[in-house]
Design an enzyme around this catalytic site. Structure first.
Site, PDB file in Angstrom:
ATOM      1  N   SER A 145     -59.355   6.154  17.448  1.00 35.84           N
ATOM      2  CA  SER A 145     -60.258   8.143  16.965  1.00 35.84           C
ATOM      3  C   SER A 145     -58.928   8.724  16.425  1.00 35.84           C
ATOM      4  O   SER A 145     -58.222   8.040  16.121  1.00 35.84           O
ATOM      5  CB  SER A 145     -60.101   8.351  18.612  1.00 35.84           C
ATOM      6  OG  SER A 145     -58.756   7.996  18.928  1.00 35.84           O
ATOM      7  N   SER A 186     -56.660  10.409  18.048  1.00 32.68           N
ATOM      8  CA  SER A 186     -55.655  11.013  18.186  1.00 32.68           C
ATOM      9  C   SER A 186     -54.415  11.012  18.355  1.00 32.68           C
ATOM     10  O   SER A 186     -53.488  11.262  18.652  1.00 32.68           O
ATOM     11  CB  SER A 186     -56.375  10.365  20.567  1.00 32.68           C
ATOM     12  OG  SER A 186     -55.614   9.401  19.841  1.00 32.68           O
ATOM     13  N   LYS A 221     -51.363   5.365  22.532  1.00 31.94           N
ATOM     14  CA  LYS A 221     -50.197   6.727  22.468  1.00 31.94           C
ATOM     15  C   LYS A 221     -48.630   6.175  22.397  1.00 31.94           C
ATOM     16  O   LYS A 221     -48.334   5.192  22.705  1.00 31.94           O
ATOM     17  CB  LYS A 221     -50.800   7.691  24.107  1.00 31.94           C
ATOM     18  CG  LYS A 221     -52.005   7.997  23.987  1.00 31.94           C
ATOM     19  CD  LYS A 221     -52.704   8.678  23.596  1.00 31.94           C
ATOM     20  CE  LYS A 221     -54.283   8.174  24.088  1.00 31.94           C
ATOM     21  NZ  LYS A 221     -55.210   9.643  22.887  1.00 31.94           N
ATOM     22  N   SER A 231     -56.318  14.590  22.016  1.00 28.06           N
ATOM     23  CA  SER A 231     -55.952  13.315  23.391  1.00 28.06           C
ATOM     24  C   SER A 231     -55.981  13.503  23.836  1.00 28.06           C
ATOM     25  O   SER A 231     -55.427  14.594  24.802  1.00 28.06           O
ATOM     26  CB  SER A 231     -54.287  13.010  22.354  1.00 28.06           C
ATOM     27  OG  SER A 231     -54.052  12.400  23.090  1.00 28.06           O
TER      28      SER A 231
END
Length: 275
Positions: free
Chosen positions: A85, A87, A141, A234
Protein backbone atom coordinates in the site's frame (compact mmCIF):
# COMPACT_ATOMS: atom_id res chain seq x y z
CA UNK A 1 -8.36 -15.29 2.51
CA UNK A 2 -5.12 -14.87 4.49
CA UNK A 3 -2.69 -17.77 4.18
CA UNK A 4 -0.40 -18.37 7.16
CA UNK A 5 2.69 -19.20 5.10
CA UNK A 6 5.11 -19.45 8.09
CA UNK A 7 2.86 -22.06 9.72
CA UNK A 8 2.46 -24.00 6.46
CA UNK A 9 6.23 -23.96 5.91
CA UNK A 10 6.92 -25.16 9.45
CA UNK A 11 4.38 -28.01 9.18
CA UNK A 12 5.72 -29.07 5.77
CA UNK A 13 9.31 -29.05 7.04
CA UNK A 14 8.42 -31.06 10.14
CA UNK A 15 6.30 -33.55 8.20
CA UNK A 16 8.87 -34.28 5.49
CA UNK A 17 11.65 -34.43 8.09
CA UNK A 18 9.76 -36.89 10.27
CA UNK A 19 8.91 -39.12 7.29
CA UNK A 20 12.57 -39.12 6.17
CA UNK A 21 13.74 -39.89 9.73
CA UNK A 22 11.27 -42.78 10.20
CA UNK A 23 12.39 -44.23 6.91
CA UNK A 24 16.07 -43.97 7.87
CA UNK A 25 15.56 -45.52 11.32
CA UNK A 26 13.01 -48.25 10.54
CA UNK A 27 11.62 -48.61 7.04
CA UNK A 28 14.80 -48.61 4.93
CA UNK A 29 16.35 -51.56 6.78
CA UNK A 30 13.13 -53.56 6.37
CA UNK A 31 13.08 -52.89 2.63
CA UNK A 32 16.69 -54.00 2.34
CA UNK A 33 15.98 -57.19 4.32
CA UNK A 34 12.98 -58.06 2.12
CA UNK A 35 14.97 -57.30 -1.03
CA UNK A 36 17.85 -59.49 0.15
CA UNK A 37 15.45 -62.33 0.94
CA UNK A 38 13.84 -62.05 -2.49
CA UNK A 39 17.26 -61.98 -4.16
CA UNK A 40 18.37 -65.11 -2.26
CA UNK A 41 15.22 -66.85 -3.44
CA UNK A 42 15.97 -65.85 -7.00
CA UNK A 43 12.97 -63.48 -7.32
CA UNK A 44 14.83 -60.55 -8.88
CA UNK A 45 11.69 -58.75 -10.03
CA UNK A 46 10.23 -58.90 -6.53
CA UNK A 47 13.56 -57.77 -5.04
CA UNK A 48 13.61 -54.70 -7.27
CA UNK A 49 10.06 -53.76 -6.35
CA UNK A 50 10.38 -54.14 -2.57
CA UNK A 51 13.67 -52.21 -2.60
CA UNK A 52 11.97 -49.14 -4.09
CA UNK A 53 11.12 -46.28 -1.76
CA UNK A 54 7.40 -45.51 -1.39
CA UNK A 55 6.28 -42.33 -3.17
CA UNK A 56 5.73 -40.41 0.09
CA UNK A 57 9.17 -41.34 1.40
CA UNK A 58 10.86 -40.47 -1.89
CA UNK A 59 9.18 -37.06 -2.11
CA UNK A 60 9.79 -36.27 1.56
CA UNK A 61 13.50 -37.06 1.29
CA UNK A 62 13.71 -34.88 -1.83
CA UNK A 63 11.85 -31.88 -0.44
CA UNK A 64 13.05 -31.88 3.17
CA UNK A 65 16.55 -30.40 2.56
CA UNK A 66 15.09 -27.58 0.44
CA UNK A 67 12.29 -26.85 2.90
CA UNK A 68 14.71 -26.94 5.83
CA UNK A 69 17.05 -24.41 4.18
CA UNK A 70 14.17 -22.09 3.27
CA UNK A 71 12.71 -22.45 6.78
CA UNK A 72 16.00 -21.55 8.50
CA UNK A 73 16.80 -18.63 6.18
CA UNK A 74 13.27 -17.24 6.31
CA UNK A 75 12.83 -17.71 10.05
CA UNK A 76 16.20 -16.60 11.39
CA UNK A 77 18.14 -14.69 8.71
CA UNK A 78 16.09 -12.62 6.25
CA UNK A 79 12.79 -12.64 4.40
CA UNK A 80 11.53 -10.75 1.33
CA UNK A 81 8.31 -8.73 1.42
CA UNK A 82 6.41 -6.57 -1.03
CA UNK A 83 4.99 -3.19 0.02
CA UNK A 84 1.21 -3.59 -0.46
CA UNK A 85 0.00 0.00 0.00
CA UNK A 86 0.93 3.69 0.02
CA UNK A 87 1.05 4.01 3.83
CA UNK A 88 4.85 4.40 3.91
CA UNK A 89 5.18 6.93 1.08
CA UNK A 90 7.25 8.74 0.06
CA UNK A 91 10.11 6.53 1.29
CA UNK A 92 8.53 3.19 0.38
CA UNK A 93 5.99 2.93 -2.40
CA UNK A 94 3.51 0.28 -3.42
CA UNK A 95 5.35 -2.40 -5.37
CA UNK A 96 8.70 -2.07 -3.60
CA UNK A 97 10.26 -5.41 -2.70
CA UNK A 98 12.14 -5.13 0.56
CA UNK A 99 14.45 -7.33 2.60
CA UNK A 100 13.57 -7.81 6.26
CA UNK A 101 16.25 -8.80 8.75
CA UNK A 102 14.95 -11.49 11.12
CA UNK A 103 17.80 -11.26 13.64
CA UNK A 104 18.05 -7.51 14.37
CA UNK A 105 15.58 -7.85 17.25
CA UNK A 106 16.69 -11.30 18.39
CA UNK A 107 16.17 -14.81 17.10
CA UNK A 108 12.48 -15.65 17.44
CA UNK A 109 10.53 -18.87 17.44
CA UNK A 110 8.78 -19.13 14.06
CA UNK A 111 4.98 -18.82 14.16
CA UNK A 112 4.86 -18.23 17.94
CA UNK A 113 7.10 -15.11 17.98
CA UNK A 114 8.73 -15.60 21.39
CA UNK A 115 12.40 -14.59 21.61
CA UNK A 116 14.87 -17.47 21.70
CA UNK A 117 18.12 -15.47 21.75
CA UNK A 118 17.96 -11.71 22.52
CA UNK A 119 20.12 -9.66 20.16
CA UNK A 120 18.66 -6.16 20.09
CA UNK A 121 15.46 -4.18 20.51
CA UNK A 122 13.55 -1.86 18.16
CA UNK A 123 14.83 1.71 18.15
CA UNK A 124 12.84 4.84 17.53
CA UNK A 125 12.73 5.53 13.81
CA UNK A 126 13.23 1.92 12.69
CA UNK A 127 11.03 0.70 9.85
CA UNK A 128 9.56 -2.54 11.18
CA UNK A 129 7.42 -5.41 9.87
CA UNK A 130 4.94 -6.85 12.38
CA UNK A 131 1.44 -8.18 12.97
CA UNK A 132 -1.06 -5.63 14.30
CA UNK A 133 -3.23 -6.63 17.25
CA UNK A 134 -5.94 -9.11 16.25
CA UNK A 135 -4.86 -9.08 12.60
CA UNK A 136 -3.01 -11.93 10.81
CA UNK A 137 -1.69 -9.68 8.02
CA UNK A 138 1.85 -8.33 7.79
CA UNK A 139 2.12 -4.56 8.32
CA UNK A 140 5.09 -2.24 7.85
CA UNK A 141 5.33 1.07 9.72
CA UNK A 142 7.87 3.21 11.54
CA UNK A 143 8.61 2.80 15.24
CA UNK A 144 7.49 6.01 16.94
CA UNK A 145 6.87 5.07 20.57
CA UNK A 146 8.95 2.73 22.74
CA UNK A 147 7.68 1.04 25.91
CA UNK A 148 6.83 3.68 28.51
CA UNK A 149 6.74 6.62 26.05
CA UNK A 150 4.10 9.35 26.09
CA UNK A 151 3.12 10.24 22.51
CA UNK A 152 1.19 13.26 21.26
CA UNK A 153 0.28 14.06 17.67
CA UNK A 154 -1.56 17.30 16.94
CA UNK A 155 -1.51 19.80 14.06
CA UNK A 156 1.07 17.69 12.22
CA UNK A 157 3.45 17.98 15.17
CA UNK A 158 4.77 14.83 16.82
CA UNK A 159 5.73 15.15 20.49
CA UNK A 160 7.43 12.37 22.47
CA UNK A 161 7.79 12.55 26.26
CA UNK A 162 7.12 16.28 26.19
CA UNK A 163 9.73 17.07 23.52
CA UNK A 164 8.66 18.19 20.05
CA UNK A 165 10.28 16.15 17.31
CA UNK A 166 12.36 18.45 15.06
CA UNK A 167 10.49 18.87 11.78
CA UNK A 168 11.65 20.61 8.59
CA UNK A 169 8.91 21.55 6.14
CA UNK A 170 9.73 20.55 2.56
CA UNK A 171 6.70 22.30 1.05
CA UNK A 172 4.04 21.12 -1.37
CA UNK A 173 4.38 19.10 -4.57
CA UNK A 174 3.76 20.44 -7.12
CA UNK A 175 3.83 24.07 -5.95
CA UNK A 176 1.19 25.32 -8.38
CA UNK A 177 -1.36 22.72 -7.27
CA UNK A 178 -0.12 20.72 -4.31
CA UNK A 179 -1.66 17.33 -3.69
CA UNK A 180 0.69 16.46 -0.84
CA UNK A 181 3.02 18.14 1.62
CA UNK A 182 6.33 16.70 2.77
CA UNK A 183 8.42 17.20 5.89
CA UNK A 184 11.49 15.66 7.50
CA UNK A 185 11.35 14.38 11.06
CA UNK A 186 14.43 13.55 13.14
CA UNK A 187 13.75 10.32 15.03
CA UNK A 188 16.83 9.15 16.90
CA UNK A 189 19.44 8.18 14.31
CA UNK A 190 16.84 8.20 11.53
CA UNK A 191 15.50 10.99 9.36
CA UNK A 192 12.01 10.18 8.15
CA UNK A 193 10.35 11.98 5.25
CA UNK A 194 6.67 12.13 6.15
CA UNK A 195 3.76 12.97 3.89
CA UNK A 196 0.44 14.72 4.42
CA UNK A 197 -2.27 14.66 1.77
CA UNK A 198 -4.37 17.54 0.52
CA UNK A 199 -8.11 17.20 0.05
CA UNK A 200 -11.46 18.92 0.22
CA UNK A 201 -13.82 17.80 3.00
CA UNK A 202 -17.38 16.95 2.03
CA UNK A 203 -19.42 20.13 1.80
CA UNK A 204 -16.37 22.43 2.05
CA UNK A 205 -14.99 24.73 -0.62
CA UNK A 206 -11.40 25.06 0.62
CA UNK A 207 -8.65 22.48 0.48
CA UNK A 208 -7.20 21.24 3.75
CA UNK A 209 -4.06 19.34 4.67
CA UNK A 210 -5.13 15.98 6.10
CA UNK A 211 -2.60 14.73 8.65
CA UNK A 212 -4.50 11.69 9.86
CA UNK A 213 -5.95 10.89 13.29
CA UNK A 214 -4.66 12.94 16.22
CA UNK A 215 -4.45 12.05 19.88
CA UNK A 216 -2.42 11.17 22.95
CA UNK A 217 -1.08 7.69 23.72
CA UNK A 218 0.89 6.09 26.57
CA UNK A 219 2.83 3.06 25.34
CA UNK A 220 2.54 0.05 27.71
CA UNK A 221 5.55 -2.03 28.65
CA UNK A 222 6.33 -4.72 26.12
CA UNK A 223 4.58 -2.78 23.32
CA UNK A 224 5.43 -0.34 20.54
CA UNK A 225 3.57 2.53 18.89
CA UNK A 226 3.76 2.54 15.10
CA UNK A 227 2.90 5.19 12.49
CA UNK A 228 3.10 5.23 8.71
CA UNK A 229 5.20 7.93 7.01
CA UNK A 230 2.15 8.78 4.92
CA UNK A 231 0.49 10.34 7.94
CA UNK A 232 -2.65 11.34 6.08
CA UNK A 233 -3.30 7.87 4.66
CA UNK A 234 -2.13 5.17 7.04
CA UNK A 235 -3.95 2.69 9.24
CA UNK A 236 -1.55 2.51 12.17
CA UNK A 237 -1.27 2.75 15.94
CA UNK A 238 -3.48 5.82 15.95
CA UNK A 239 -6.31 3.52 14.84
CA UNK A 240 -5.65 0.05 16.30
CA UNK A 241 -3.34 0.71 19.26
CA UNK A 242 -0.02 -0.86 20.22
CA UNK A 243 2.06 -3.73 18.83
CA UNK A 244 3.02 -6.38 21.40
CA UNK A 245 6.65 -7.47 21.38
CA UNK A 246 5.79 -11.02 20.31
CA UNK A 247 4.15 -9.68 17.12
CA UNK A 248 7.43 -8.32 15.74
CA UNK A 249 8.62 -9.94 12.49
CA UNK A 250 11.81 -8.01 11.76
CA UNK A 251 13.52 -4.81 10.67
CA UNK A 252 13.15 -3.58 7.07
CA UNK A 253 16.68 -2.89 5.87
CA UNK A 254 16.75 -2.52 2.07
CA UNK A 255 14.76 -2.18 -1.15
CA UNK A 256 16.00 -4.70 -3.72
CA UNK A 257 13.43 -4.38 -6.53
CA UNK A 258 10.33 -2.48 -7.56
CA UNK A 259 7.59 -4.31 -9.43
CA UNK A 260 4.03 -3.15 -9.08
CA UNK A 261 2.33 -5.65 -11.36
CA UNK A 262 2.37 -7.80 -14.47
CA UNK A 263 1.63 -4.80 -16.70
CA UNK A 264 5.11 -3.34 -16.10
CA UNK A 265 8.70 -4.56 -16.01
CA UNK A 266 10.64 -4.91 -12.76
CA UNK A 267 12.86 -1.95 -11.93
CA UNK A 268 15.98 -1.66 -9.81
CA UNK A 269 16.18 2.15 -9.79
CA UNK A 270 14.83 2.36 -6.24
CA UNK A 271 17.32 -0.09 -4.76
CA UNK A 272 19.00 1.09 -1.58
CA UNK A 273 19.06 1.01 2.20
CA UNK A 274 15.93 1.98 4.12
CA UNK A 275 16.29 5.06 6.32
Amino acid sequence: MNIDFPLILMIATLFTGIVALIDKLFLASRRVARADAATAAGNMDVAGKVAQEPFLVEQSKSFFPVLAIVFVLRSFIAEPFQIPSASMEPGLTEGDFILVSKFHYGLRMPVFGNTLIPVGEPERGDVMVFFPPEDPRYFIKRVIGLPGDHIEYRDRQLTINGEKIPTRNLGGEPVYRPVKYLAEESLGDHTATVKWVVGRPVGASDLVVWAGPEGVWDVPEGHYFMMGDNRGNSSDGRVWGFVPEENIVGKAVAVWMHWKGWDELPSFDRNGWIQ
